[in-house]
Motif scaffolding. Sequence first.
Motif: not given
Length: 361
Positions: A247-253, A178-179, A170-173
């Motif tokens: 406040k919740p924040s979204r991370v990329d998986l 950077s995307e 897994m990689e979490v951003t």
Amino acid sequence: EEFKMLLSLLPFEEQEQVMQYRALPDKKRTLIGRLLSLRACAQALGDPAYDQIQIGRTKGKKPFLHSPLPGSLPNFNFNISHDGSWVVLASDCLYLVGVDVSAPQRERGDHEDETWFQDMTSVLTENERESIKGGKTHQERYAIFQRIWSAKEAVSKAVGSGLSFGFERMEVTLPGESEGGLGNMVLSAIGWPRSDVEKPPGKRSRMNFSSLLANLQGGQRGQGGGTERGDQPPRPPEKTGEAPQHKPSRVDLHIDHWPRSDWIVEQQEFSGGSWVTVALGPVYDAVDADGIFKTTFRLPGLGGPTNVEGLMAKAQTEASRHWIPEAQGFQQLAVDALAPQKVRGELTALKARLLTAAAGV
């Protein structure tokens, strides 16, 4: 005495598991986690007695409601995590759910240093390692690590495999980073704008899922492995105070270099610097070596939480009269609230006797 009364609410084998821990704080956290599980299952079933609830576990130690099954919540599952001063539970009625809480070093009683970094490099990608190094202080760097590790824990716990899932896969951003990376290059190559692929569904779409649940409550049964309990609607959640949180924040998986837009992974910071991650994913990703967990799903082929159109295509009615929980964040509960209603009076009386004895009255 209070600990013993609460412990007695668990099945005997689970009482033994709690008492296997040496330190009292570990015993307390484990006990609270088990009681939270029973409370969540009881509410999903319409509040039956705890001794009617059978909780199983996958080979990867994910707990699940084995029997009876809630008739109106087709894929009900939940997850527990504890670290530092927090014990948290997350549940969902449609998708795989995993939760993880990660406390800062000081709250865990560890030295605030960076000796952990070398031990964890094998389960961190190059981008994740660079992200951690970007912190200005060792507290900031550990906080970044907390978030990355917590996200991986939540996903692996959601599927039911735990650490054996392979965190290096897994990689979490984190937000604002950077995307770049292979996963996003693949999206660009096949012409899918990132904003289109990973745009989360709104709350209004989430609540429309009630129409599907109305179908199931109306008598459409699946092939669940346990006895269904369709005669009582789920019990509405009790009104409680909100847990201290931002406040919740979204991370990329990304998993195996592929962007997993069918997963939603959100994080919140609790008071004291603890980070909590909740991961929601497609049911077909469940890992179940024993083959029991999957039999509790009445909608086993359901896609991820971003697949609103696919879900709504299955729905044929307009509304449900029964409770469908909204995503309102975590609620903070007193320990007394974890006991069944009929036991709370006894618990209150016991605490009053203990206070009187302590005061020497």
